[in-house]
Design an enzyme around this catalytic site. Structure first.
Site, PDB file in Angstrom:
ATOM      1  N   GLU A 191     -20.038   3.499  13.982  1.00  0.00           N
ATOM      2  CA  GLU A 191     -20.288   2.458  14.979  1.00  0.00           C
ATOM      3  C   GLU A 191     -20.445   3.006  16.400  1.00  0.00           C
ATOM      4  O   GLU A 191     -20.153   2.327  17.383  1.00  0.00           O
ATOM      5  CB  GLU A 191     -19.193   1.382  14.921  1.00  0.00           C
ATOM      6  CG  GLU A 191     -19.140   0.663  13.585  1.00  0.00           C
ATOM      7  CD  GLU A 191     -18.257  -0.580  13.579  1.00  0.00           C
ATOM      8  OE1 GLU A 191     -17.613  -0.863  14.614  1.00  0.00           O
ATOM      9  OE2 GLU A 191     -18.213  -1.265  12.540  1.00  0.00           O
ATOM     10  N   GLU A 215     -18.656  -1.221   5.267  1.00  0.00           N
ATOM     11  CA  GLU A 215     -17.566  -2.122   5.669  1.00  0.00           C
ATOM     12  C   GLU A 215     -18.046  -3.560   5.558  1.00  0.00           C
ATOM     13  O   GLU A 215     -19.091  -3.914   6.098  1.00  0.00           O
ATOM     14  CB  GLU A 215     -17.114  -1.888   7.109  1.00  0.00           C
ATOM     15  CG  GLU A 215     -16.261  -0.672   7.353  1.00  0.00           C
ATOM     16  CD  GLU A 215     -15.747  -0.620   8.789  1.00  0.00           C
ATOM     17  OE1 GLU A 215     -15.402  -1.687   9.349  1.00  0.00           O
ATOM     18  OE2 GLU A 215     -15.701   0.498   9.353  1.00  0.00           O
TER      19      GLU A 215
END
Length: 323
Positions: free
Chosen positions: A136, A249
């Site tokens: 991220e 995720e």
């Protein structure tokens, strides 16, 4: 709504690769900042393999290859994986408050990886199914990301450099043929300024949480449709054509604040598992669920854990995991 969107989800994953990884995300430390040691990881990996109503959860995604509290020692999840025969999606932490800090992180991560190869040999390398450079990082540098809070990320050019450095480091080793990827939010991949990163990857690790998508209808009744909209947008990015897409995720919290229309509850987490997890499993998509146990100690908010706080050996799942 939920039934029809589930069918759409199943259709979206038809044609995915036959091989499939099923795993969870594992942090290097507990919520109280205590480092996890080998026994902790073994305990978690073995619990994942024995979940009622499931099978095949024998993979683990790591955010870092460095043991928590050290500079560049290999993470103790590696010998734990060897002892439990758990496959590993390794992670190299790439974010830094400056480019120099990010480069220092990568240098240490690569040093830990090379040390692990030397120390554990093929017992380790045979378990590695992929290596993710960063997590991220692109999301953190976007205006709507968490950069203002965390002050850390990595620019596309820096990530490309780190990816190339990793490939050079594993060239000639037993990890030379392992897929190299990156993990980021689906919004980062559909941002055209990040196309150069995508072109340097073997796979795209996608993080997608309808619970947090507060700018759109995000109740549990829309969650499946919202998830697969994100999945398909990444799939259709021009630079991603032909690239493998792994879900690294996703999940729904059992407790926590209401986010727009999204309500955290065990009942809704069960619906999300049935709609999203089960359809991904049926479609043979590599999946790393968030999360097996959010915190052994303390009370996280939101809490995505299938298990609550406490000793995993004494706890039962908060919701059914059958499909």
């Amino acid at each position: 709504m939920r039934l029809s969107s589930t069918l759409l989800g199943v259709a979206a994953v038809l044609g995915a690769a036959e091989a499939q990884l099923r795993g969870f995300n594992y942090g290097a430390n507990f919520l109280n900042n205590q480092a996890k040691v080998q026994n902790d990881f073994e305990y978690e990996f073995n619990k994942a393999k024995s979940l009622p109503g499931t099978s095949g959860w024998t993979s683990a995604r790591l955010y870092t290859t460095i043991q928590h509290g050290t500079t560049k020692d290999p993470i103790s999840a590696i010998p734990a994986a060897i002892n439990t025969k758990t496959k590993l999606l390794l992670g190299l932490w790439a974010s830094g408050t400056t480019a120099a800090a990010g480069q220092a992180n990568i240098n240490n991560e690569i040093a830990a990886l090379k040390s692990a190869i030397s120390k554990y040999g093929t017992k380790f390398t045979d378990l590695v199914v992929g290596i993710s450079v960063g997590s991220e990082d692109l999301y953190r540098i976007t205006p709507t990301g968490i950069s203002n809070k965390a002050g850390a990320g990595a620019e596309p050019a820096d990530l490309i450099k780190y990816i190339k450095q990793l490939r050079a480091a594993i060239k000639g080793t037993k990890l030379a043929g392992v897929p190299v990827g990156h993990v980021d939010t689906w919004t980062a991949y559909v941002n055209g300024t990040n196309a150069g990163v995508i072109s340097n990857l073997d796979f795209l690790g996608v993080d997608a949480y309808p619970y947090f998508q507060t700018s759109m209808a995000n109740s549990i009744g829309h969650a499946n449709e919202t998830f697969y909209s994100a999945y398909n947008q990444v799939k259709n990015v021009k630079a991603a054509k032909g690239k493998a897409i792994w879900i690294t995720e996703t999940g729904w919290p059992v407790s926590g604040p209401k986010e727009n229309q999204a309500v955290a509850s065990a009942a809704n987490a069960r619906i999300y598992w049935q709609d999203v997890a089960c359809s991904l499993l049926a479609g043979k998509v590599n999946l790393f669920w968030y999360d097996l146990q959010e915190a052994q100690y303390g009370t996280p908010s939101p809490d995505f854990g299938i298990f609550g706080a406490g000793d995993l050996g004494t706890l039962k799942p908060r919701y059914s995991l059958s499909c």
